[in-house]
Design an enzyme around this catalytic site. Structure first.
Site, PDB file in Angstrom:
ATOM      1  CG  ASN A 144      44.248  39.279  30.797  1.00 46.75           C
ATOM      2  OD1 ASN A 144      45.646  39.765  31.535  1.00 46.75           O
ATOM      3  ND2 ASN A 144      43.023  39.690  30.695  1.00 46.75           N
ATOM      4  CE  LYS A 174      41.233  39.555  33.538  1.00 46.86           C
ATOM      5  NZ  LYS A 174      39.630  40.139  33.433  1.00 46.86           N
ATOM      6  CG  HIS A 221      40.045  41.891  27.702  1.00 42.93           C
ATOM      7  ND1 HIS A 221      39.757  42.407  28.572  1.00 42.93           N
ATOM      8  CD2 HIS A 221      40.759  40.379  28.067  1.00 42.93           C
ATOM      9  CE1 HIS A 221      39.039  41.676  28.939  1.00 42.93           C
ATOM     10  NE2 HIS A 221      39.956  40.284  29.125  1.00 42.93           N
ATOM     11  CD  GLU A 278      38.937  42.917  32.080  1.00 46.62           C
ATOM     12  OE1 GLU A 278      40.186  43.443  32.173  1.00 46.62           O
ATOM     13  OE2 GLU A 278      38.630  42.365  32.894  1.00 46.62           O
ATOM     14  CD  GLU A 296      38.424  36.612  27.782  1.00 44.97           C
ATOM     15  OE1 GLU A 296      39.091  35.688  28.367  1.00 44.97           O
ATOM     16  OE2 GLU A 296      39.077  37.533  27.628  1.00 44.97           O
ATOM     17  N   GLY A 309      35.009  37.334  35.289  1.00 45.46           N
ATOM     18  CA  GLY A 309      35.083  38.272  36.364  1.00 45.46           C
ATOM     19  C   GLY A 309      33.872  37.716  37.126  1.00 45.46           C
TER      20      GLY A 309
HETATM   21  P1  PGA Z   1      38.540  35.873  34.256  1.00 41.60           P
HETATM   22  O1  PGA Z   1      38.726  36.979  33.114  1.00 41.60           O
HETATM   23  O2  PGA Z   1      38.516  34.735  34.575  1.00 41.60           O
HETATM   24  O3  PGA Z   1      38.996  36.459  35.429  1.00 41.60           O
HETATM   25  O4  PGA Z   1      36.619  35.586  34.069  1.00 41.60           O
HETATM   26  C1  PGA Z   1      39.046  36.216  31.406  1.00 41.60           C
HETATM   27  C2  PGA Z   1      39.697  37.463  30.472  1.00 41.60           C
HETATM   28  O5  PGA Z   1      38.960  38.559  30.999  1.00 41.60           O
HETATM   29  O6  PGA Z   1      40.421  37.504  30.498  1.00 41.60           O
END
Ligand code: PGA
Length: 234
Positions: A6, A8, A88, A90, A157, A163
């Site tokens: 992903n 983003k 997701h 976010e 997740e 992150g």
């Molecule tokens: P990350 O993000 O690997 O940067 O922790 C995972 C995601 O949001 O799918």
């Protein structure tokens, strides 16, 4: 095994093309059987040659019309896209999508037969409240979702692991995936700070059928090494 990237809000069209070329070359040379999915930003969607499945991070539940700033399936069809990320964290917590909106989107894309990578995950305060509170929270994120939809992939997740470099213990991942497995027979991905260094450990956990990777997916070379680790688990 499924290994998904992903991006983003990262990478340009040119950078994405170079990345896809490199990953596709790797898959071909190493005869990779894992399913590899890449979700680039909207501006980098294109027609790419090769084995990587191209997915979209978000779209509006419509074919086309007057929805300023959104894309519908007519735009996705241009690139043969049949895979979408829904729910997701976010989109839930930063962009404010409600469960009702998410379920509507899920059902729209389900009707069209899209592969749906559907994300769930708790915030840190829910995690601290214990397993029962945690599963109640996740259950609320599954309302209106057909958990046996044949083209569904579920990604667990935890919000606090995305992150941050923090990852739940193997036992915590195992126990949540066991609870999710009791609800659905579809593939279960883990996501949240997956990187080259912890990939092997994570894909070795029972009922982890793959990973959804954000930050660590941005470097094609290390993403390819992660694919190889998943491949060795098949
Ligand atoms: P990350 O993000 O690997 O940067 O922790 C995972 C995601 O949001 O799918």
């Amino acid at each position: 095994m499924i290994v998904a990237a992903n991006f983003k809000t990262n990478k340009t069209r040119t950078q994405t093309r170079e990345y896809m070329d490199e990953v596709n070359r790797f898959i071909h040379l190493e005869k990779i059987r894992c399913e590899v999915i890449v979700f680039p930003p909207l501006t980098a969607l294109d027609s790419f040659m090769g084995e990587v499945t191209l997915g979209v991070q978000n779209a509006y539940a419509v074919e086309k019309g007057a929805f300023t700033g959104e894309v519908g399936t007519e735009q996705l069809d241009e690139f043969g896209i049949q895979t979408i990320l829904i729910g997701h964290s976010e989109r839930r917590h930063v962009l404010g999508e409600s469960q009702e909106e998410i379920a509507h989107k899920f059902n729209y894309f389900k009707e069209l037969g899209y592969k749906i990578v559907y994300c769930v995950g708790e915030k840190v305060e829910t995690r601290e409240a214990g397993q029962e509170a945690l599963m109640a929270y996740i259950n609320a994120q599954l309302v209106g979702i057909d958990l046996e939809y044949s083209n569904l992939v579920i990604a667990y997740e935890p919000v606090w692991a995305i992150g941050t470099g923090l990852v739940p213990s193997n036992e915590d991942i195992r126990s949540i995936h066991a609870d999710l497995r009791a609800k659905s027979s579809r593939p279960l991905l883990y996501g949240g700070s997956v990187k080259l260094g912890n990939m092997d450990e994570i894909v070795s956990i029972e009922n982890v059928d793959g990973v959804l990777v954000g930050g660590a997916s941005l470097y094609a070379q290390s993403f390819c090494q992660m694919i190889k680790i998943a491949e060795d688990k098949i």
